[in-house]
Design an enzyme around this catalytic site. Structure first.
Site, PDB file in Angstrom:
ATOM      1  N   ASP A 189      44.389  46.001  34.070  1.00 58.74           N
ATOM      2  CA  ASP A 189      43.566  46.511  32.925  1.00 58.74           C
ATOM      3  C   ASP A 189      44.157  47.043  32.026  1.00 58.74           C
ATOM      4  O   ASP A 189      44.511  48.410  32.191  1.00 58.74           O
ATOM      5  CB  ASP A 189      42.330  46.993  33.830  1.00 58.74           C
ATOM      6  CG  ASP A 189      41.194  47.544  32.837  1.00 58.74           C
ATOM      7  OD1 ASP A 189      40.611  46.557  32.168  1.00 58.74           O
ATOM      8  OD2 ASP A 189      40.662  48.740  32.744  1.00 58.74           O
ATOM      9  N   GLU A 273      43.694  40.533  30.861  1.00 57.18           N
ATOM     10  CA  GLU A 273      42.554  40.312  30.205  1.00 57.18           C
ATOM     11  C   GLU A 273      42.804  39.473  28.701  1.00 57.18           C
ATOM     12  O   GLU A 273      43.939  40.087  28.271  1.00 57.18           O
ATOM     13  CB  GLU A 273      41.592  41.398  29.703  1.00 57.18           C
ATOM     14  CG  GLU A 273      40.184  41.042  30.343  1.00 57.18           C
ATOM     15  CD  GLU A 273      39.640  42.622  30.104  1.00 57.18           C
ATOM     16  OE1 GLU A 273      38.512  42.383  29.773  1.00 57.18           O
ATOM     17  OE2 GLU A 273      39.990  43.634  30.049  1.00 57.18           O
ATOM     18  N   ASP A 356      38.865  51.543  35.931  1.00 59.61           N
ATOM     19  CA  ASP A 356      39.841  50.627  35.663  1.00 59.61           C
ATOM     20  C   ASP A 356      40.464  49.812  36.615  1.00 59.61           C
ATOM     21  O   ASP A 356      40.871  48.538  36.584  1.00 59.61           O
ATOM     22  CB  ASP A 356      40.731  51.460  34.936  1.00 59.61           C
ATOM     23  CG  ASP A 356      40.284  52.143  33.681  1.00 59.61           C
ATOM     24  OD1 ASP A 356      39.233  51.627  33.012  1.00 59.61           O
ATOM     25  OD2 ASP A 356      40.720  53.163  33.076  1.00 59.61           O
TER      26      ASP A 356
END
Ligand SMILES: [Zn+2]
Length: 402
Positions: A189, A273, A356
């Protein structure tokens, strides 16, 4: 696999003059043929391809003597770059996937465009012995040696940085010793508070060099703005400012290289991501932290290093609510949209989620699900397509060596 090695050249005075001449001539040829192509297209609807340009270049060199003083490959590569610029522009028009929005080829300006030229290997015109590099027309140039340069030479790009340094990016065809296979997979993340948090709970802090250097940067900008136009103090101030920027870039690249190398070594599948950083930067509050963190560069490094070592980098769509989903039971908590909420207790399964680390676990889960759905070979292909050889080469040159 091709790998670029960046070294700082130490040219003598006459070599320095010739490097600058070569850069100037390369730019001249680029602009000359861009103008010619435009004119021919407007007047006769004719297009000039690379070969036609190349033939005209031979004639041009007979007319303009100073073009003969420099490395002929520097000029030919200018034509190739022009051809590529046109191709990218037309690919962009057709909305080819994966190509950036490039626009029509522009004229290169002396003080704005990248100051560089590229030369290719033929018949030992480029050689390296110890800390000396032989280049066409220039002869042997000393350089600062910080690493072993291995593999077969392909080409060399010589760049003058805005602080007046000369950098050679030496591209070699080299065998990369692959890392051994590992079983661990990881989700990342990319954060704002910390640089990233892994699904193992590891927190990698944001390097704060930019903020430290920011003071120096502000001072350098101030000094520059107070100098008189075209004075020698202005030149000095400009160099000082450029050096500060270069220092920040070097520190950042070093941090990104070390981190990406380690993550590639330790993990088989890396899920991240698919950040649309450009969109996020528009949110002004976060802008400084995000551009500082330079995630897109980091992701590019992960991508090309994954090809070197047979790893998989799997991107997870931005639409996937990685922060809001509880990794334990899958409950989606809309309250977590608030960036200030660092930890939350799941109302359904009462799992304690650290913002996170929870997101990293979800990204890993979603990434593995996507790979399972598509199958690993396809996932690998997807990566390979993402980073076409040309792009890899450009990025490696940009990034220096791993
Ligand atoms: Zn839950």
């Amino acid at each position: 696999m091709q790998k670029a090695f960046k070294v700082t050249l130490i040219p003598n005075h006459s070599q320095e003059i010739l490097i600058n001449k070569s850069i100037g001539c390369a730019r001249f040829v680029y602009n000359h043929f861009l103008a010619l192509k435009q004119e021919l297209y407007l007047t006769e609807q004719k297009t000039l391809n690379y070969n036609a340009c190349s033939q005209r270049l031979t004639l041009l060199k007979k007319e303009i003597e100073w073009l003969q003083e420099v490395d002929k490959f520097a000029l030919q590569n200018s034509l190739r770059n022009l051809e590529t610029a046109y191709k990218n522009f037309f690919a962009d028009l057709k909305k080819v996937k994966g190509k950036k929005n490039v626009g029509f080829p522009k004229f290169k300006k002396k003080h704005v465009s990248k100051q560089s030229y590229k030369t290719n290997l033929t018949n030992n015109n480029i050689q390296i012995i110890e800390n000396r590099l032989k280049l066409p027309k220039l002869g042997w140039i000393k350089f600062h040696k910080s690493q072993e340069i291995t593999g077969n030479l392909v080409n060399v790009t010589v760049t003058r940085t805005s602080s007046g340094k000369y950098i050679a990016s030496i591209l070699c065809e080299t065998e990369i010793k692959k890392h051994s296979q590992v079983a661990q997979n990881i989700g990342l993340d990319l954060g704002i508070k910390s640089y990233l948090v892994t699904s193992n709970g590891e927190v990698v802090d944001n390097p704060k060099y930019y903020r430290i250097q920011k003071k120096k940067l502000r001072k350098a900008h101030k000094t520059l703005s107070r100098t008189v136009k075209s004075s020698s103090n202005r030149v000095k101030a400009k160099i000082k400012l450029a050096r500060t920027y270069e220092r920040i870039t070097n520190l950042r690249d070093d941090f990104l290289h070390k981190l990406s190398t380690r993550l590639i070594k330790e993990n088989s599948i890396i899920c991240i991501e698919d950040l649309q950083v450009a969109n996020m930067v528009r949110n002004h509050k976060l802008a400084s932290s995000i551009s500082d963190a330079s995630w897109s560069k980091f992701v590019t490094m992960l991508e090309y290093k994954s090809l070197w070592h047979d790893r998989i980098v799997q991107k997870v769509g931005t639409f996937y609510p990685s922060s809001q989903t509880c990794n334990c039971c899958g409950f989606i908590n809309p309250l977590v949209k608030d960036l200030k909420l660092r930890e939350w207790s799941c109302p359904t399964c009462s799992n304690e989620n650290l913002r996170d680390a929870n997101a990293a676990l979800n990204i890993l889960g979603e990434g593995l699900r996507l790979i399972a759905a598509v199958g690993i070979p396809e996932a690998l292909n997807a990566c390979r397509e993402l980073v076409s050889p040309g792009v890899i080469q450009a990025e490696i040159v940009e990034a220096g060596i791993a």
